[in-house]
Write a protein that holds these residues in place. Structure first.
Motif, PDB file in Angstrom:
ATOM      1  N   LYS A  78       8.964  11.886  -6.703  1.00 19.80           N
ATOM      2  CA  LYS A  78       8.872  13.163  -5.985  1.00 19.80           C
ATOM      3  C   LYS A  78       9.035  12.952  -4.478  1.00 19.80           C
ATOM      4  N   LEU A  79       8.434  11.853  -3.976  1.00 27.55           N
ATOM      5  CA  LEU A  79       8.536  11.546  -2.548  1.00 27.55           C
ATOM      6  C   LEU A  79       9.980  11.228  -2.163  1.00 27.55           C
ATOM      7  N   GLU A  80      10.679  10.523  -3.036  1.00 29.72           N
ATOM      8  CA  GLU A  80      12.099  10.229  -2.812  1.00 29.72           C
ATOM      9  C   GLU A  80      12.906  11.509  -2.698  1.00 29.72           C
ATOM     10  N   ASN A  81      12.681  12.408  -3.636  1.00 29.20           N
ATOM     11  CA  ASN A  81      13.425  13.665  -3.653  1.00 29.20           C
ATOM     12  C   ASN A  81      13.110  14.529  -2.433  1.00 29.20           C
ATOM     13  N   THR A 112      11.965  13.483   0.599  1.00 31.51           N
ATOM     14  CA  THR A 112      12.370  12.887   1.878  1.00 31.51           C
ATOM     15  C   THR A 112      13.826  12.444   1.904  1.00 31.51           C
ATOM     16  N   ASN A 113      14.428  12.369   0.718  1.00 32.05           N
ATOM     17  CA  ASN A 113      15.807  11.884   0.589  1.00 32.05           C
ATOM     18  C   ASN A 113      15.953  10.447   1.103  1.00 32.05           C
ATOM     19  N   LYS A 114      14.882   9.665   0.958  1.00 28.85           N
ATOM     20  CA  LYS A 114      14.900   8.253   1.333  1.00 28.85           C
ATOM     21  C   LYS A 114      14.658   7.396   0.096  1.00 28.85           C
ATOM     22  N   LYS A 115      15.285   6.233   0.055  1.00 27.11           N
ATOM     23  CA  LYS A 115      15.145   5.342  -1.088  1.00 27.11           C
ATOM     24  C   LYS A 115      13.789   4.641  -1.066  1.00 27.11           C
ATOM     25  N   ILE A 116      13.139   4.606  -2.222  1.00 26.55           N
ATOM     26  CA  ILE A 116      11.890   3.873  -2.385  1.00 26.55           C
ATOM     27  C   ILE A 116      12.034   2.954  -3.589  1.00 26.55           C
ATOM     28  N   TYR A 117      11.883   1.676  -3.355  1.00 24.65           N
ATOM     29  CA  TYR A 117      12.042   0.675  -4.406  1.00 24.65           C
ATOM     30  C   TYR A 117      10.672   0.119  -4.790  1.00 24.65           C
ATOM     31  N   VAL A 118      10.566  -0.379  -6.011  1.00 23.76           N
ATOM     32  CA  VAL A 118       9.349  -1.048  -6.466  1.00 23.76           C
ATOM     33  C   VAL A 118       9.738  -2.415  -7.000  1.00 23.76           C
ATOM     34  N   ILE A 119       9.099  -3.458  -6.474  1.00 23.19           N
ATOM     35  CA  ILE A 119       9.377  -4.822  -6.919  1.00 23.19           C
ATOM     36  C   ILE A 119       8.064  -5.517  -7.250  1.00 23.19           C
ATOM     37  N   SER A 120       8.145  -6.577  -8.042  1.00 25.06           N
ATOM     38  CA  SER A 120       6.940  -7.326  -8.388  1.00 25.06           C
ATOM     39  C   SER A 120       6.801  -8.597  -7.564  1.00 25.06           C
ATOM     40  N   LYS A 121       7.935  -9.138  -7.093  1.00 29.44           N
ATOM     41  CA  LYS A 121       7.915 -10.337  -6.258  1.00 29.44           C
ATOM     42  C   LYS A 121       8.851 -10.160  -5.071  1.00 29.44           C
ATOM     43  N   LEU A 122       8.513 -10.842  -3.988  1.00 33.84           N
ATOM     44  CA  LEU A 122       9.215 -10.652  -2.732  1.00 33.84           C
ATOM     45  C   LEU A 122      10.706 -11.020  -2.813  1.00 33.84           C
ATOM     46  N   ASP A 123      11.051 -12.020  -3.627  1.00 36.03           N
ATOM     47  CA  ASP A 123      12.439 -12.451  -3.676  1.00 36.03           C
ATOM     48  C   ASP A 123      13.370 -11.434  -4.332  1.00 36.03           C
ATOM     49  N   LYS A 144       0.841  -1.204   0.000  1.00 34.11           N
ATOM     50  CA  LYS A 144       0.000   0.000   0.000  1.00 34.11           C
ATOM     51  C   LYS A 144       0.877   1.255   0.000  1.00 34.11           C
ATOM     52  N   LEU A 145       0.691   2.073  -1.018  1.00 30.18           N
ATOM     53  CA  LEU A 145       1.521   3.255  -1.194  1.00 30.18           C
ATOM     54  C   LEU A 145       1.398   4.214  -0.015  1.00 30.18           C
ATOM     55  N   LYS A 146       0.177   4.496   0.395  1.00 31.03           N
ATOM     56  CA  LYS A 146      -0.027   5.462   1.475  1.00 31.03           C
ATOM     57  C   LYS A 146       0.363   4.883   2.831  1.00 31.03           C
ATOM     58  N   GLU A 147      -0.261   3.765   3.203  1.00 32.22           N
ATOM     59  CA  GLU A 147      -0.064   3.208   4.543  1.00 32.22           C
ATOM     60  C   GLU A 147       1.379   2.762   4.782  1.00 32.22           C
ATOM     61  N   ASP A 148       1.928   1.997   3.850  1.00 34.04           N
ATOM     62  CA  ASP A 148       3.246   1.389   4.061  1.00 34.04           C
ATOM     63  C   ASP A 148       4.395   2.301   3.642  1.00 34.04           C
ATOM     64  N   ILE A 149       4.312   2.847   2.434  1.00 37.18           N
ATOM     65  CA  ILE A 149       5.442   3.581   1.871  1.00 37.18           C
ATOM     66  C   ILE A 149       5.541   4.995   2.444  1.00 37.18           C
ATOM     67  N   LEU A 150       4.461   5.758   2.327  1.00 36.55           N
ATOM     68  CA  LEU A 150       4.467   7.127   2.831  1.00 36.55           C
ATOM     69  C   LEU A 150       4.725   7.154   4.335  1.00 36.55           C
ATOM     70  N   LYS A 193       1.569   7.358 -13.055  1.00 38.86           N
ATOM     71  CA  LYS A 193       1.296   8.457 -12.123  1.00 38.86           C
ATOM     72  C   LYS A 193       1.869   8.154 -10.747  1.00 38.86           C
ATOM     73  N   GLU A 194       1.725   6.898 -10.309  1.00 38.53           N
ATOM     74  CA  GLU A 194       2.258   6.492  -9.009  1.00 38.53           C
ATOM     75  C   GLU A 194       3.787   6.506  -9.014  1.00 38.53           C
ATOM     76  N   LYS A 195       4.378   6.138 -10.148  1.00 37.26           N
ATOM     77  CA  LYS A 195       5.842   6.177 -10.274  1.00 37.26           C
ATOM     78  C   LYS A 195       6.353   7.605 -10.126  1.00 37.26           C
ATOM     79  N   GLU A 196       5.648   8.539 -10.747  1.00 32.54           N
ATOM     80  CA  GLU A 196       6.025   9.957 -10.645  1.00 32.54           C
ATOM     81  C   GLU A 196       5.902  10.450  -9.205  1.00 32.54           C
ATOM     82  N   TYR A 197       4.830  10.004  -8.527  1.00 28.28           N
ATOM     83  CA  TYR A 197       4.629  10.391  -7.133  1.00 28.28           C
ATOM     84  C   TYR A 197       5.764   9.864  -6.253  1.00 28.28           C
ATOM     85  N   LEU A 198       6.161   8.616  -6.474  1.00 28.20           N
ATOM     86  CA  LEU A 198       7.229   8.018  -5.677  1.00 28.20           C
ATOM     87  C   LEU A 198       8.556   8.733  -5.899  1.00 28.20           C
TER      88      LEU A 198
END
Length: 229
Positions: free
Chosen positions: A207-210, A212-223, A176-182, A200-205
């Motif tokens: 901007k959020l990275e820039n 907060t200066n924190k890394k945000i990754y996107v993956i499709s599978k847990l491994d 969840k983008l809001k609950e977990d990531i933000l 749109k969500e990629k663009e938001y992430l």
């Protein structure tokens, strides 16, 4: 870089949406067969409305459904629904194929592992136990215990305190983008969003990275966590 990894549970460690829908429909079928005067489609729509209104952690969805349809609670129909729901859900409950290998990898590498979850404490533990993965976690922190839900900072700060980790050494994994990531990056943690996202969500992430200066990754599978950590 990272020493601690926190996970959400639902749709992160197992496919809760798929199982919940299957179990709810089976429960409604049992109620209709026993006399609930609604079609399956109308009953499911009403149940979804109740869940949206009361929240998924509300413990009496079927009670309220019978009251709205019949004008009063029907103990037989409620009991049938609850038992069928749990039987079907737990019969199909299993972690994603990548979940256990990933948790094993993290343990072997010496990471501290925790859970941060919105919901009732007993229910969250029950999920982890039935999934067969409860023993992997050093701490399990729920909104019921803390008194606030993700994305409020308090629940993340309490989890960091319990596991004895600095925010900059921790990463939060969730769907969840809001609950977990933000929520995570606001307290200084890095974050991993699991699942497909829109442009749109990629663009938001980004901007959020820039911001907060924190890394945000996107993956499709847990491994895929292995490549990040």
């Amino acid at each position: 870089m990272y020493k601690t990894v926190f996970f959400d549970i639902d749709d992160t460690l197992y496919n809760t949406s798929e199982f919940a829908e299957l179990a709810r429909k089976a429960a409604l079928d049992a109620m209709i067969e026993a006399g609930l005067p609604l079609s399956r489609s109308k009953a499911y729509k009403l149940l979804r409305d109740i869940i949206k209104e009361k929240g998924s952690n509300y413990g009496k969805h079927f009670n309220l459904l019978t009251k709205r349809v019949l004008g009063k609670e029907d103990p037989l129909l409620i009991a049938l629904a609850v038992i069928t729901y749990h039987n079907v859900k737990f019969a199909h409950l299993k972690p994603f194929p990548e979940t256990i290998p990933t948790l094993l990898y993290l343990k072997c590498k010496g990471y501290k592992i925790g859970v941060i979850s919105n919901g009732l404490t007993i229910k969250q533990w029950e999920k982890l136990i039935r999934l067969g993965i409860h023993h992997f976690f050093d701490v399990v922190v729920t909104s019921e215990e803390v008194g606030v839900e993700k994305p409020e900072p308090g629940i993340f700060k309490e989890a960091l305190k319990r596991i004895k980790s600095k925010a900059e050494e921790a990463v939060m994994v969730g769907d969840k983008l809001k609950e977990d990531i933000l929520g995570a990056v606001k307290v200084g943690m890095s974050a991993v969003l699991i699942g497909d996202i829109s442009e749109k969500e990629k663009e938001y992430l980004k901007k959020l990275e820039n911001k907060t200066n924190k890394k945000i990754y996107v993956i499709s599978k847990l491994d895929e966590l292995k490549e990040i950590l």
